[in-house]
Design a protein around this motif. Structure first.
Motif, PDB file in Angstrom:
ATOM      1  N   ASN A   1     -17.573 -10.599 -14.324  1.00  0.00           N
ATOM      2  CA  ASN A   1     -17.613  -9.270 -15.281  1.00  0.00           C
ATOM      3  C   ASN A   1     -16.797  -9.529 -16.465  1.00  0.00           C
ATOM      4  OD1 ASN A   1     -19.050  -6.485 -14.421  1.00  0.00           O
ATOM      5  ND2 ASN A   1     -18.748  -7.920 -12.516  1.00  0.00           N
ATOM      6  N   LEU A   2     -17.400  -9.650 -17.803  1.00  0.00           N
ATOM      7  CA  LEU A   2     -16.408  -9.838 -18.798  1.00  0.00           C
ATOM      8  C   LEU A   2     -15.782  -8.570 -19.364  1.00  0.00           C
ATOM      9  CD1 LEU A   2     -18.625 -11.986 -18.723  1.00  0.00           C
ATOM     10  CD2 LEU A   2     -18.806 -11.976 -21.186  1.00  0.00           C
ATOM     11  N   PHE A   3     -14.372  -8.760 -19.180  1.00  0.00           N
ATOM     12  CA  PHE A   3     -13.455  -7.816 -19.533  1.00  0.00           C
ATOM     13  C   PHE A   3     -12.277  -8.236 -20.553  1.00  0.00           C
ATOM     14  CE2 PHE A   3     -10.686  -4.117 -18.217  1.00  0.00           C
ATOM     15  CZ  PHE A   3     -11.261  -3.039 -18.945  1.00  0.00           C
ATOM     16  N   PRO A   4     -12.434  -8.443 -21.642  1.00  0.00           N
ATOM     17  CA  PRO A   4     -11.332  -9.155 -22.297  1.00  0.00           C
ATOM     18  C   PRO A   4     -10.283  -7.858 -22.838  1.00  0.00           C
ATOM     19  CG  PRO A   4     -13.281  -9.062 -23.725  1.00  0.00           C
ATOM     20  CD  PRO A   4     -13.647  -8.400 -22.228  1.00  0.00           C
ATOM     21  N   VAL A   5      -9.163  -7.939 -21.846  1.00  0.00           N
ATOM     22  CA  VAL A   5      -8.129  -6.915 -22.442  1.00  0.00           C
ATOM     23  C   VAL A   5      -6.729  -7.338 -21.962  1.00  0.00           C
ATOM     24  CG1 VAL A   5      -8.552  -5.794 -19.985  1.00  0.00           C
ATOM     25  CG2 VAL A   5      -7.154  -4.335 -22.007  1.00  0.00           C
TER      26      VAL A   5
END
Length: 284
Positions: free
Chosen positions: A214-218
Motif C-alpha cells: 500500500n503506497l502511502f508517502p507521508v
C-alpha cells in the motif's frame, strides 16, 4: 492542561516489531486541532488516533491524523485504539465498542484469545467503481509497469470502505515484489486525484490469500505496513468482481517489503460492510 498520554501499538501483528505502528490518545477531548496535528507529527507514524469524547449513547468519538493531515478513516489505528481501550476497561469483557468516526459509526468486536485481544471492525457499506484510463495510466507510470502486468481476472477499480483506494492486482509475483516508485511523485499524484489514503497494489498468492503493498508517502513513510481500511476496500473489490465465493475469509500479507510483516484477516459477507480483524501489541 496536562499533556495527554500517547500510547504506541503495532497493529495486525502479535510482535511489536511487526505490523503497522499507530499512535493512540484515549483522552483528547481538551485538545484543539493544531495540538492534535502537532502530536501526530511528533509521533510520526502513518496515523495516530484521538478519542475526543463520548457520545450520549456511549460511542467513542474518534479522529485520525497522519503526520501532515487528518484522514477520514484508518483501520489499523482503529484496531490499536479498540485494543488499548479494552485493555484498560477489562470490566467490559467482550462487549463491542462503537467508534463515531468522520465517515460514520464503526462497530468493533473484541475477543480475548491466547495471543491477546483481537479486534474486528466492520466497515461502512462499501462501494466500488471503475478506475478511469487516465488514473490507471498514471499509476502504472508511477510504478514503472505496463497494462499487461495486470492480472486479467482482477481488473483495476477504486474501492471505498471509508477512504477511496485505487486497486491494481499484478499477475506476476516477481513483478509485485520488485516494483519501485518515487514517493514524491506518488504524493503529488494522490493529492491531485484527492486520494487521502493508499494506493493498493496486490498479488493473488492462493485462492484465499493475497499479498498487498500500500503506497502511502507521508513524512518518512513510503509504504504502509498493514492497512485495515485498504483491506476492507479490497474485500469489497473482490466481492464486487465475484472473485471469491461469499461469504468467505481471506488473508492479506503486508509489510514485509518495509521490514514490518503483518497479517490481516478479512471476512467478506454477502452484503454490507467488510470485517477486518487482527491483534495489536504495545510498542516499547
Amino acid at each position: 492542561m496536562l499533556e495527554p498520554e500517547v500510547l504506541k501499538y503495532a497493529a495486525f501483528s502479535a510482535l511489536p516489531d511487526g505490523g503497522n505502528p499507530a499512535g493512540v490518545v484515549l483522552s483528547a477531548g481538551e485538545l484543539d486541532e493544531p495540538a492534535i496535528q502537532g502530536i501526530a507529527a511528533e509521533v510520526d507514524f502513518a496515523e495516530t488516533a484521538f478519542v475526543t469524547g463520548v457520545r450520549g449513547d456511549g460511542a467513542l468519538r474518534i479522529r485520525y491524523f497522519s503526520p501532515i493531515a487528518e484522514v477520514p478513516f484508518c483501520g489499523h489505528a482503529t484496531v490499536a485504539t479498540a485494543i488499548a481501550f479494552a485493555e484498560r476497561n477489562e470490566s467490559s469483557g467482550d462487549e463491542p465498542i462503537t467508534f463515531a468516526t468522520p465517515v460514520g459509526d464503526v462497530v468493533i468486536a473484541v475477543s480475548h484469545e491466547e495471543q491477546g485481544i483481537r479486534a474486528a471492525f466492520t466497515s461502512i457499506p462499501p462501494s466500488v467503481r471503475e478506475l478511469t484510463g487516465g488514473d490507471l495510466a498514471a499509476i502504472l507510470r508511477l510504478i514503472g509497469l505496463a497494462a499487461d502486468d495486470i492480472d486479467l481476472e482482477l481488473p483495476p477499480r477504486i474501492a471505498h470502505a471509508g477512504n477511496p483506494h485505487p486497486v491494481l492486482v499484478l499477475a506476476d509475483r516477481e513483478t509485485f515484489d520488485r516494483f519501485t516508485f518515487d514517493p514524491h511523485e506518488a504524493r503529488a499524484l494522490m493529492d491531485d486525484r484527492g486520494w487521502p489514503a493508499t494506493i493498493t497494489i496486490a498479488h493473488r498468492v492462493a485462492p484465499d490469500r493475497f499479498g498487498a503493498r500500500n503506497l502511502f508517502p507521508v513524512g518518512r513513510i513510503t509504504e504502509d505496513p498493514a492497512t485495515g481500511a485498504a483491506a476492507a476496500a479490497f474485500g469489497a473489490y473482490l466481492r464486487d468482481l465475484s472473485a471469491v465465493p461469499v461469504p468467505s475469509r481471506i488473508m492479506i500479507e503486508q509489510g514485509s517489503h518495509v521490514g514490518r510483516p503483518g497479517f490481516l484477516t478479512v471476512d467478506i459477507p454477502m452484503t454490507g460492510g467488510i470485517v477486518v480483524s487482527g491483534h495489536a501489541v504495545p510498542i516499547d
